[in-house]
Motif scaffolding. Structure first.
Motif, mmCIF file in Angstrom:
data_model
loop_
_atom_site.group_PDB
_atom_site.id
_atom_site.type_symbol
_atom_site.label_atom_id
_atom_site.label_comp_id
_atom_site.label_asym_id
_atom_site.label_seq_id
_atom_site.Cartn_x
_atom_site.Cartn_y
_atom_site.Cartn_z
ATOM 1 N N VAL A 71 2.749 5.956 4.557
ATOM 2 C CA VAL A 71 1.835 5.015 3.907
ATOM 3 C C VAL A 71 1.101 5.691 2.754
ATOM 4 C CG1 VAL A 71 -0.328 3.776 4.269
ATOM 5 C CG2 VAL A 71 1.555 3.459 5.857
ATOM 6 N N TRP A 72 0.591 6.909 3.006
ATOM 7 C CA TRP A 72 -0.149 7.596 1.948
ATOM 8 C C TRP A 72 0.765 8.037 0.818
ATOM 9 C CZ3 TRP A 72 -4.650 6.230 1.235
ATOM 10 C CH2 TRP A 72 -5.537 6.036 2.295
ATOM 11 N N VAL A 113 3.451 6.542 -0.272
ATOM 12 C CA VAL A 113 3.726 5.372 -1.120
ATOM 13 C C VAL A 113 2.522 5.081 -2.016
ATOM 14 C CG1 VAL A 113 4.162 2.889 -1.104
ATOM 15 C CG2 VAL A 113 5.393 4.375 0.472
ATOM 16 N N THR A 114 1.312 5.125 -1.432
ATOM 17 C CA THR A 114 0.105 4.846 -2.215
ATOM 18 C C THR A 114 -0.044 5.848 -3.355
ATOM 19 O OG1 THR A 114 -0.874 4.240 -0.117
ATOM 20 C CG2 THR A 114 -2.355 4.353 -2.005
ATOM 21 N N PHE A 146 2.252 7.768 -4.712
ATOM 22 C CA PHE A 146 3.331 7.575 -5.679
ATOM 23 C C PHE A 146 2.989 6.439 -6.645
ATOM 24 C CE2 PHE A 146 7.420 5.620 -6.913
ATOM 25 C CZ PHE A 146 8.001 6.709 -7.524
ATOM 26 N N PHE A 147 2.476 5.348 -6.120
ATOM 27 C CA PHE A 147 2.119 4.208 -6.963
ATOM 28 C C PHE A 147 1.006 4.581 -7.947
ATOM 29 C CE2 PHE A 147 -0.147 0.403 -8.112
ATOM 30 C CZ PHE A 147 0.877 -0.491 -8.369
ATOM 31 N N VAL A 148 -0.058 5.216 -7.408
ATOM 32 C CA VAL A 148 -1.214 5.544 -8.256
ATOM 33 C C VAL A 148 -0.805 6.527 -9.357
ATOM 34 C CG1 VAL A 148 -3.453 6.713 -8.262
ATOM 35 C CG2 VAL A 148 -2.956 4.996 -6.535
#
Lengths: 298, 283
Positions: B22-23, B25-26, B28-30
């Motif tokens: 979960v972290w 992915v977050t 990577f997005f940011v």
């Protein structure tokens, strides 16, 4: 004497105030007039106009639309883009929101995520052309790490529009889900944990049923945004090929062919497709739990 | 017993892996999001940027050339004239309307609320095309007034829907008390209502301001050459890329980013980021 008969003898002012109309109520009038003039009237005018095409027949525009693959295929192309994007955004936003909800300091993350929403699709498209282009930092990093040998083609195709809808759509979905999650009373989950429920069954039996109404609304709002994609479909996509979405067809009819009648018909078709999907989602939602998301002795 | 212990170890590992994913992915997005914004900024300050990590040299000349090429001065003036007119009118019409809706129950109120909800649910392109048609028929299309009126369609309901719950939480007995002590409507408004409404009104109007600067579709459909806002001009510049240097367009994009972000920072002093999307006031 009946109530209605007695009311007829009262002065008009009193009868109005009995129905809730007085000086204060009148304050809402300018807002109503403005929206009737610039939202409701244009809608009905567009509806009327869509049935008065250039060739004079009543359903001419709709026949044109559904007989020309260049026009009717825009519906499937738009859905093929907007439904997967909305599902992906929901599928990533929910687990992340479940984690972030436990954080004390969410402000930095939510502030960063509100950036693409505020900046808007045009700027995101402009940045993506650079960043995801063949010479951009993204491809360059992947090549440096040896993950790929030639740059990936990420813009001017389906992928480009898809990614732009993730960049603006994911934060929107995430912030909405987060606000719904913070509205659920945490004691409910604690009670379930005390009774021995593990994280998965707590989510499945406590959080999810309470979250479903919010998720349905989030899905609808996210879908509406993805379905009405316009600037990024033109700038980042292949606007005459796989990303020729329905808004492009409507825009071209209105501002390139100056056929406002056909453009209005396309806008109406857009509205009908949107309503159909939203209606289906909300109908599915009513199969789930409905009730308060708060705990305690309401 | 060992079976149970094994199971719980596996459970911990599973949830660890889940949390890490979960972290990841977050983050990577940011990172990608920030890199995307940084690309635009770097490019606008670079001399020549072809096939390298960073530009060959640094310059601020693109800003001067963008200012002239795109007539950024005129664009900024138009943008702020439109935006402030929309904010002013949305506040002037919307706040009294929200007050009336919060304080009075009247026949047909549900229909009125639906009327204010629809422009926020229907995508701007859908109602923008019939609206632009009507505006062009009446001669308002392509003018500043047309752009302002079109932008009021989503802005006004936004102010109303943010303000109604805010007015509802103000105790009506405060107003009754002012009446008892002999305040007339004007004094009641200036000395009692205005100070109480100010925080909510400020938040609502700042949100409208940020949203109107970034509102592309409606302005795009209704604006003429003299009534374009910054975001529409940016679209045309990117659309016709190749005509102008990419760095010049990037410089314009940075100017647009700054005008939006300054107001976003001001707005975030008064509202929570989640309010940018939820439209509802949370305690």
């Amino acid at each position: 004497m009946s109530d209605t008969a007695r009311n007829h003898h009262l002065p008009l002012k009193m009868r109005l105030s009995a129905a809730g109309f007085d000086g204060v109520t009148l304050l809402v009038l300018p807002a109503i007039l403005l929206l009737v003039g610039f939202f409701v009237y244009p809608f009905f005018y567009g509806l009327w106009l869509s049935f008065h095409p250039k060739d004079g027949s009543v359903f001419g525009n709709y026949k044109t639309f559904f007989s020309d693959p260049f026009l009717y295929e825009t519906i499937s192309k738009t859905l093929w883009l907007s439904i997967p994007v909305t599902i992906l955004n929901m599928a990533t936003a929910v687990p992340i929101a479940l984690r972030v909800r436990l954080m004390k300091n969410q402000r930095l993350l939510t502030t960063i995520l509100v950036l693409p929403i505020t900046l808007g699709t045009v700027l995101v498209a402009e940045g993506m052309l650079n960043y995801l282009g063949p010479q951009g930092w993204f491809n360059r990093t992947l090549i440096t790490f040896g993950l790929i040998s030639a740059p990936l083609k990420l813009v001017h195709n389906y992928t480009g529009v898809f990614l732009s809808l993730v960049i603006t759509g994911f934060p929107f979905t995430f912030l909405l889900v987060l606000s719904y999650l913070t509205g659920i009373d945490p004691t409910l989950e604690k009670a379930a944990a005390t009774l021995g429920a593990g994280p998965i069954s707590r989510f499945r039996h406590i959080l999810l049923p309470l979250l479903v109404p919010g998720l349905a609304v989030t899905f609808c709002l996210g879908f509406v945004q993805a379905f009405s994609v316009f600037p990024s479909a033109v700038l980042l996509g292949a606007p005459s090929g796989p990303t020729r979405v329905i808004t492009i067809a409507a825009y071209e009819a209105a501002f390139e062919q100056y056929d406002y009648s056909l453009a209005s018909a396309i806008a109406m078709i857009m509205g009908v497709v949107l309503l159909a999907i939203i209606g289906a989602v909300l109908a599915a939602r009513s199969l789930f739990y409905r009730g308060p998301a708060g705990g305690g002795k309401g | 017993m060992p079976m149970n212990a094994q199971k719980s170890v596996l459970g911990t590992l599973g949830s660890r892996a889940w949390i890490t994913t979960v972290w990841a992915v977050t983050i990577f997005f940011v990172i990608n999001l920030l890199a995307l914004i940084a690309t635009v900024m770097t490019s606008s300050f670079g001399t020549r940027w072809l096939g390298t990590w960073l530009p060959a040299g640094w310059t601020v000349n693109w800003y001067a050339s963008a200012w002239e090429e795109f007539q950024l001065g005129d664009l900024l003036t138009t943008t702020f004239e439109v935006v402030f007119a929309v904010v002013f009118l949305a506040g002037l019409i919307g706040i009294p309307a929200a007050y009336a809706l919060a304080r009075r129950e009247f026949t047909g109120k549900r229909i009125v609320m639906l009327l204010f909800l629809l422009p926020l649910l229907v995508p701007p392109v859908t109602y923008g095309i019939p609206l632009a048609t009507v505006l062009y028929k009446t001669g308002l299309g392509g003018t500043m007034s047309g752009v302002i009126l079109a932008n009021l369609v989503p802005a006004l309901p936004f102010v109303i829907l943010v303000m109604v719950p805010f007015v509802e939480q103000i105790d009506p007995r405060v107003e009754d008390a002012a009446r008892v002590f002999g305040a007339n409507t004007f004094r009641l408004f200036v000395h009692v209502l205005l100070p109480l409404l100010l925080p909510g009104a400020l938040a609502a109007l700042l949100l409208v301001l940020v949203r109107t600067i970034a509102m592309f579709e409606l302005t795009f459909l209704t604006a003429g050459p003299d009534s374009q806002t910054l975001v529409v001009a940016l679209y045309y510049a990117v659309f016709a890329a190749g005509v102008r240097a990419i760095q010049s367009i990037d410089a314009m994009a940075v100017v647009y980013m700054l005008t939006t972000l300054v107001w976003l920072l001001v707005a975030l002093r008064f509202v929570n980021p989640t309010q940018m999307v939820t439209r509802a006031k949370r305690p």
